[in-house]
Design an enzyme around this catalytic site. Structure first.
Site, short mmCIF file in Angstrom:
data_model
loop_
_atom_site.label_atom_id
_atom_site.label_comp_id
_atom_site.label_asym_id
_atom_site.label_seq_id
_atom_site.Cartn_x
_atom_site.Cartn_y
_atom_site.Cartn_z
N ASN A 13 -0.71 5.42 -1.05
CA ASN A 13 -0.46 4.46 -2.34
C ASN A 13 -1.29 5.23 -3.51
OD1 ASN A 13 -0.44 1.08 -3.42
ND2 ASN A 13 0.89 2.75 -3.90
N ASN A 70 2.25 -0.09 -13.12
CA ASN A 70 3.10 0.49 -12.18
C ASN A 70 3.93 1.54 -12.95
OD1 ASN A 70 2.63 -1.74 -10.04
ND2 ASN A 70 4.32 -3.13 -11.12
N CYS A 79 -3.87 -5.26 -7.59
CA CYS A 79 -3.22 -4.15 -6.45
C CYS A 79 -4.27 -3.84 -5.61
CB CYS A 79 -2.90 -3.01 -7.21
SG CYS A 79 -2.43 -1.86 -6.13
N ASN A 167 -0.23 -12.15 -7.21
CA ASN A 167 1.07 -11.27 -7.46
C ASN A 167 1.94 -12.03 -6.36
OD1 ASN A 167 -0.18 -9.97 -5.46
ND2 ASN A 167 0.58 -7.88 -6.50
N ASN A 200 7.21 -8.35 -5.14
CA ASN A 200 7.24 -7.28 -3.90
C ASN A 200 7.77 -7.98 -2.64
OD1 ASN A 200 5.23 -5.66 -5.36
ND2 ASN A 200 4.12 -7.56 -5.46
N CYS A 227 0.84 -1.21 0.55
CA CYS A 227 0.42 -2.40 -0.55
C CYS A 227 -0.60 -3.28 0.02
CB CYS A 227 1.62 -3.04 -0.94
SG CYS A 227 1.44 -4.63 -2.10
#
EC number: 5.1.1.7
Length: 284
Positions: A13, A70, A79, A167, A200, A227
């Site tokens: 990522n 993003n 994140c 989130n 997500n 993630c």
């Protein structure tokens, strides 16, 4: 105007990091974020990344403030892989030194981090949110105190769960993670009206009580190799449902994260690597 950047990745990522503590990059990104960020993150015409991290001065007595975008220009609350990449950047630039704990300001609040002698980065991800109103989601709380419901997708009836780590995350259990129509399901579920702010999406295959496999469809990015907040949300839900212990290895396409939620109360802890890919200079 030329600006230095570094590219870092946590389990694949990847993020473009700009130190914006002494320039006007924050204003520039805020003003032109959509096309500008999409271009930088484009893997054919830009640097290529899942997102962009700006390092800013903190007004809340934290070490720094992290602002993240993003690849589509949207700004997530938090994140997990991104914050590990930020800590790796600060460590590589000799800013952390002997600090035992590094507080980072994020849109989701204060996040406490640490790094060991092997450069494994541990993050106190804070307490999970399971209240449907606060995630937010239209799913209703079930008897195990996890938001739960069903979503119909063509001829499939999917049993889905929700949790937030600052989130929103949707969790879908599957028997064979490689056998699902990932692209179709992921893109549909991300925008489902059950989650007013989009979500997500994580497809979870249980290996045993200590190990799970997760495939990620990230809000604002699409498929990603990992993630961090999602891995934590998955562990919260699997442990609440009795499918795993309170600590487990989460195997993502990009590698393994260790996640722990002691006694199913208080903060969730995540540990994993983050590495520099390269540095460069770009006209902005």
């Amino acid at each position: 105007m030329k600006n230095n950047f570094s590219k870092y990745q946590g389990l694949g990522n990847d993020f473009i990091i700009f130190d914006a503590r002494s320039n006007n990059l924050d204003h520039l990104f805020s003003k032109n974020k959509d096309n500008f960020i999409e271009h930088l993150c484009n893997r054919n015409f830009g640097i290529g990344a899942d997102g962009i991290i700006l390092i800013l001065e903190s007004n809340n007595k934290c070490f720094v403030r992290m602002k993240i975008y993003n690849s589509d220009g949207s700004e997530p609350e938090m994140c997990g892989n991104g914050i590990r990449c930020l800590i790796a950047f600060l460590n590589d630039n000799n800013e952390i030194n002997e600090l035992s704990e590094i507080p980072i300001e994020t849109k989701a609040g204060l996040i406490l981090t640490s790094i060991d002698c092997n450069e494994n980065i541990k993050v106190n991800m804070g307490e999970p949110i399971l209240s449907p109103l606060d995630i937010p989601t239209k799913l209703l709380m079930n008897s195990l105190k996890v938001p739960n419901g069903v979503i119909t997708l063509k001829d499939q009836i999917l049993n889905v769960y929700a949790a937030s780590m600052g989130n929103p995350h949707m969790i879908v259990f599957v028997n064979d993670i490689e056998g699902i129509p990932f692209q179709e399901w992921g893109s549909f579920l991300e925008k489902h009206n059950t989650f007013p702010n989009d979500t997500n999406v994580h497809f979870v295959e249980i290996i045993d009580k200590s190990n799970i496999k997760v495939k990620v469809w990230e809000r604002g990015c699409g498929p990603t190799l990992a993630c961090g907040t999602g891995a934590c949300a998955c562990l919260v839900v699997t442990s609440k449902l009795g499918k795993t212990l309170n600590n487990a290895n989460v195997y993502l396409p990009g590698g393994k994260l260790e996640v722990e939620w002691p006694n199913q109360s208080g903060p969730v802890f995540m540990q994993g690597p983050a590495l520099k890919v390269f540095s460069g200079e770009i006209d902005i």
